[in-house]
Write a protein that holds these residues in place. Structure first.
Motif, PDB file in Angstrom:
ATOM      1  N   LEU A   1       3.227   5.628 -13.440  1.00  0.00           N
ATOM      2  CA  LEU A   1       3.780   4.894 -12.485  1.00  0.00           C
ATOM      3  C   LEU A   1       2.686   3.894 -11.565  1.00  0.00           C
ATOM      4  O   LEU A   1       1.700   4.522 -11.246  1.00  0.00           O
ATOM      5  CB  LEU A   1       4.879   5.176 -11.458  1.00  0.00           C
ATOM      6  CG  LEU A   1       5.976   5.930 -12.100  1.00  0.00           C
ATOM      7  CD1 LEU A   1       6.828   6.792 -11.044  1.00  0.00           C
ATOM      8  CD2 LEU A   1       6.856   5.116 -12.675  1.00  0.00           C
ATOM      9  N   THR A   2       3.015   2.874 -11.168  1.00  0.00           N
ATOM     10  CA  THR A   2       2.168   1.910 -10.447  1.00  0.00           C
ATOM     11  C   THR A   2       3.116   1.428  -9.055  1.00  0.00           C
ATOM     12  O   THR A   2       4.148   1.498  -9.045  1.00  0.00           O
ATOM     13  CB  THR A   2       1.333   0.802 -10.992  1.00  0.00           C
ATOM     14  OG1 THR A   2       2.414  -0.235 -11.221  1.00  0.00           O
ATOM     15  CG2 THR A   2       0.651   1.151 -12.379  1.00  0.00           C
ATOM     16  N   GLY A   3       2.244   0.826  -8.187  1.00  0.00           N
ATOM     17  CA  GLY A   3       3.273   0.328  -7.191  1.00  0.00           C
ATOM     18  C   GLY A   3       4.050  -0.740  -7.358  1.00  0.00           C
ATOM     19  O   GLY A   3       5.114  -0.818  -6.909  1.00  0.00           O
TER      20      GLY A   3
ATOM     21  N   ASP B   1      11.728  -0.285 -13.438  1.00  0.00           N
ATOM     22  CA  ASP B   1      11.122  -1.183 -14.246  1.00  0.00           C
ATOM     23  C   ASP B   1      10.685  -2.235 -13.188  1.00  0.00           C
ATOM     24  O   ASP B   1      11.663  -2.503 -12.241  1.00  0.00           O
ATOM     25  CB  ASP B   1      11.923  -1.887 -15.236  1.00  0.00           C
ATOM     26  CG  ASP B   1      11.344  -3.011 -16.221  1.00  0.00           C
ATOM     27  OD1 ASP B   1      10.595  -2.767 -17.221  1.00  0.00           O
ATOM     28  OD2 ASP B   1      11.251  -4.002 -15.571  1.00  0.00           O
ATOM     29  N   PRO B   2       9.726  -2.945 -13.158  1.00  0.00           N
ATOM     30  CA  PRO B   2       9.321  -4.057 -12.197  1.00  0.00           C
ATOM     31  C   PRO B   2      10.306  -4.984 -12.076  1.00  0.00           C
ATOM     32  O   PRO B   2      10.433  -5.623 -11.040  1.00  0.00           O
ATOM     33  CB  PRO B   2       8.064  -4.513 -12.768  1.00  0.00           C
ATOM     34  CG  PRO B   2       7.516  -3.372 -13.557  1.00  0.00           C
ATOM     35  CD  PRO B   2       8.349  -2.587 -14.137  1.00  0.00           C
ATOM     36  N   ALA B   3      11.139  -5.276 -13.235  1.00  0.00           N
ATOM     37  CA  ALA B   3      12.249  -6.422 -13.024  1.00  0.00           C
ATOM     38  C   ALA B   3      12.987  -5.920 -12.263  1.00  0.00           C
ATOM     39  O   ALA B   3      13.944  -6.853 -11.319  1.00  0.00           O
ATOM     40  CB  ALA B   3      12.691  -6.704 -14.434  1.00  0.00           C
ATOM     41  N   VAL B   4      13.409  -4.745 -11.973  1.00  0.00           N
ATOM     42  CA  VAL B   4      14.640  -4.349 -11.156  1.00  0.00           C
ATOM     43  C   VAL B   4      14.201  -4.522  -9.507  1.00  0.00           C
ATOM     44  O   VAL B   4      14.690  -5.187  -8.676  1.00  0.00           O
ATOM     45  CB  VAL B   4      14.606  -2.694 -11.175  1.00  0.00           C
ATOM     46  CG1 VAL B   4      15.570  -2.148  -9.963  1.00  0.00           C
ATOM     47  CG2 VAL B   4      15.061  -2.300 -12.544  1.00  0.00           C
ATOM     48  N   ILE B   5      12.723  -4.302  -9.429  1.00  0.00           N
ATOM     49  CA  ILE B   5      12.293  -4.677  -7.995  1.00  0.00           C
ATOM     50  C   ILE B   5      12.366  -6.224  -7.740  1.00  0.00           C
ATOM     51  O   ILE B   5      12.720  -6.338  -6.675  1.00  0.00           O
ATOM     52  CB  ILE B   5      10.905  -4.076  -8.006  1.00  0.00           C
ATOM     53  CG1 ILE B   5      10.667  -2.469  -7.847  1.00  0.00           C
ATOM     54  CG2 ILE B   5       9.904  -4.523  -6.639  1.00  0.00           C
ATOM     55  CD1 ILE B   5      10.680  -1.804  -8.813  1.00  0.00           C
TER      56      ILE B   5
ATOM     57  N   LYS C   1       0.694  -1.217   0.024  1.00  0.00           N
ATOM     58  CA  LYS C   1       0.101  -0.046   0.096  1.00  0.00           C
ATOM     59  C   LYS C   1       0.636   1.331  -0.205  1.00  0.00           C
ATOM     60  O   LYS C   1       0.708   2.310  -0.659  1.00  0.00           O
ATOM     61  CB  LYS C   1      -1.021  -0.120   1.168  1.00  0.00           C
ATOM     62  CG  LYS C   1      -2.098  -1.104   1.248  1.00  0.00           C
ATOM     63  CD  LYS C   1      -3.130  -1.034   2.178  1.00  0.00           C
ATOM     64  CE  LYS C   1      -4.043  -2.071   2.097  1.00  0.00           C
ATOM     65  NZ  LYS C   1      -4.807  -2.044   3.352  1.00  0.00           N
ATOM     66  N   LEU C   2       1.902   1.204   0.778  1.00  0.00           N
ATOM     67  CA  LEU C   2       2.997   2.331   0.647  1.00  0.00           C
ATOM     68  C   LEU C   2       3.389   2.961  -0.638  1.00  0.00           C
ATOM     69  O   LEU C   2       3.402   3.728  -1.153  1.00  0.00           O
ATOM     70  CB  LEU C   2       3.948   2.101   1.895  1.00  0.00           C
ATOM     71  CG  LEU C   2       5.067   3.242   1.661  1.00  0.00           C
ATOM     72  CD1 LEU C   2       4.711   4.573   1.940  1.00  0.00           C
ATOM     73  CD2 LEU C   2       6.194   2.918   2.648  1.00  0.00           C
ATOM     74  N   ARG C   3       3.866   1.516  -1.421  1.00  0.00           N
ATOM     75  CA  ARG C   3       4.155   1.683  -2.919  1.00  0.00           C
ATOM     76  C   ARG C   3       3.253   2.296  -3.703  1.00  0.00           C
ATOM     77  O   ARG C   3       3.708   2.937  -4.514  1.00  0.00           O
ATOM     78  CB  ARG C   3       4.967   0.503  -3.077  1.00  0.00           C
ATOM     79  CG  ARG C   3       6.263  -0.121  -2.500  1.00  0.00           C
ATOM     80  CD  ARG C   3       6.587  -1.257  -2.551  1.00  0.00           C
ATOM     81  NE  ARG C   3       6.649  -2.004  -3.843  1.00  0.00           N
ATOM     82  CZ  ARG C   3       6.465  -3.167  -4.078  1.00  0.00           C
ATOM     83  NH1 ARG C   3       6.469  -4.151  -3.526  1.00  0.00           N
ATOM     84  NH2 ARG C   3       6.651  -3.336  -5.635  1.00  0.00           N
ATOM     85  N   GLU C   4       2.066   1.920  -3.210  1.00  0.00           N
ATOM     86  CA  GLU C   4       1.155   2.538  -4.286  1.00  0.00           C
ATOM     87  C   GLU C   4       0.815   4.105  -3.949  1.00  0.00           C
ATOM     88  O   GLU C   4       0.668   4.747  -4.829  1.00  0.00           O
ATOM     89  CB  GLU C   4      -0.266   1.689  -3.806  1.00  0.00           C
ATOM     90  CG  GLU C   4      -0.368   0.389  -4.651  1.00  0.00           C
ATOM     91  CD  GLU C   4      -1.564  -0.348  -4.042  1.00  0.00           C
ATOM     92  OE1 GLU C   4      -2.447  -0.007  -3.241  1.00  0.00           O
ATOM     93  OE2 GLU C   4      -1.699  -1.594  -4.683  1.00  0.00           O
TER      94      GLU C   4
END
Length: 390
Positions: free
Chosen positions: A91-93, A248-252, A73-76
């Motif tokens: 951007l999204t969470g 990019d989500p792959a980094v996360i 939720k914080l990331r969102e």
């Protein structure tokens, strides 16, 4: 424990590459005017304090349980803020990650993409924790140096990256300790040739002058770009310890491999989410600090000092033959600034009007006391035509 007590760090079997090092840290002194750590001088409002208290109360009853491990939720909420800060970012969470201050963000990046046998490159003078965290992670640090005016020529940056082929490149914009923002052209030029990850440290991005773009606009189509931010500065939440990044989500996914479990407490997440809801109120102080920054830049130049262009909440100014003497005599007057960056330069964090008035008075008195006063003003800048180059 008697004679068996170890009395020196050298008595311990620490890593050889840590021997002789000094811990990082600016002086923490009890002074009337602390202008050395780039904090936001405006404390949370009574309304925000009450809201934080209620948020903490709301999670207090479940502190026997672990927090949300991935702070979803914080990331969102952070993604929504970044979309307001940079319209069109989209951007999204899933594109955002958060950690215990931006320093842990940097550490996680280096744990995932650096390490023994790998290199990281930066352009100094810049944030001193970049090389420190780099080396502690076992990554070799390469200093490619900034230009004489503290900027970064794209062609020279390209040559440095092509020569060293680093696994991680750090670009700091606005730069600490100089305050200099990088044009997107310089960041794009590095992205085109960098073989590894490119990290743009935007800890002070909210303070940038109108028309100065964020590297967030470059994220689409650049999966090796990471843009880091913090809530310590513009959000006046230095005590919360919340840093974050967009990528990019792959980094996360890569960072999930190295992050410690439950690294953000439930209290931290609750406080940070509450602060974001007060974003408009908190960013009003940013506007005030921008105006105060521009005023102090104009005053310093009128007094004959050289001043680096600043898009941050601090100003680097000089040059002093005896900067330590100026720093000490300002401290004697209750004004603590930072002796950091290139020799002959000092850095002041932008404070309230009262704090900056005290800074002006202390600087003039301290400069005269150590014999820095000259024909150009407090700094003794040579007359026109005789000014030294950086």
């Amino acid at each position: 424990m008697g004679d068996s007590l170890l009395t020196s760090l050298n008595d311990l079997p620490i890593r050889d590459d840590l021997r002789g090092r000094e811990p990082y840290g600016a002086p923490q002194l009890d002074v009337p005017y602390a202008l050395n750590t780039n904090e936001n001088p405006y404390p949370p409002s009574a309304a925000l304090v009450n809201a934080i208290g209620e948020a903490v109360k709301g999670v207090a009853g479940s502190l026997n349980r672990y927090p949300d491990r991935d702070a979803v939720k914080l990331r969102e909420d952070l993604a929504a803020f970044l979309n307001r800060d940079t319209p069109g970012a989209g951007l999204t969470g899933r594109d955002v990650w958060a950690a215990n201050g931006s320093n842990e963000i940097i550490q996680q990046i280096l744990q995932a993409f650096g390490g023994f046998g790998r290199t990281a490159l930066g352009f100094e003078p810049s944030y001193s924790m970049h090389p420190i965290i780099t080396s502690v992670s076992g990554t070799a640090w390469i200093n490619a140096h900034r230009d004489a005016d503290f900027g970064l020529d794209p062609e020279r940056a390209i040559k440095a990256v092509e020569e060293h082929r680093p696994d991680v490149v750090f670009l700091t914009s606005p730069n600490n300790p100089t305050g200099t923002a990088l044009p997107l052209e310089a960041i794009e030029a590095v992205l085109k040739v960098a073989p590894g990850m490119v990290v743009v440290d935007e800890a002070y991005a909210e303070f940038r002058r109108a028309g100065t773009p964020s590297a967030l606009t470059l994220l689409p189509g650049n999966p090796r770009l990471i843009v880091t931010r913090t809530m310590s500065k513009a959000f006046a939440m230095a005590g919360t310890r919340l840093g974050y990044l967009a990528a990019d989500p792959a980094v996360i996914d890569a960072l999930l491999l190295v992050r410690l479990p439950y690294h953000l407490s439930a209290v931290t997440q609750a406080v940070a989410r509450t602060a974001i809801t007060f974003g408009d109120e908190l960013l009003d102080s940013v506007n005030a600090l921008r105006r105060e920054r521009d005023d102090v830049v104009a005053w310093l130049r009128a007094e004959g000092l050289e001043v680096a262009e600043s898009d941050a909440n601090f100003v680097l100014f000089g040059r002093f033959a005896d900067r330590r003497g100026v720093w000490e005599r300002m401290l004697d007057r209750g004004v603590l600034i930072r002796e950091v960056g290139p020799p002959e330069w000092l850095r002041v964090s932008v404070g309230t009007p009262e704090e900056m008035a005290a800074f002006r008075t202390a600087l003039k008195e301290a400069s005269k006391e150590v014999g820095e006063a000259g024909p150009g003003g407090v700094g003794g800048r040579p007359p026109s035509g005789e000014r030294e180059s950086l």
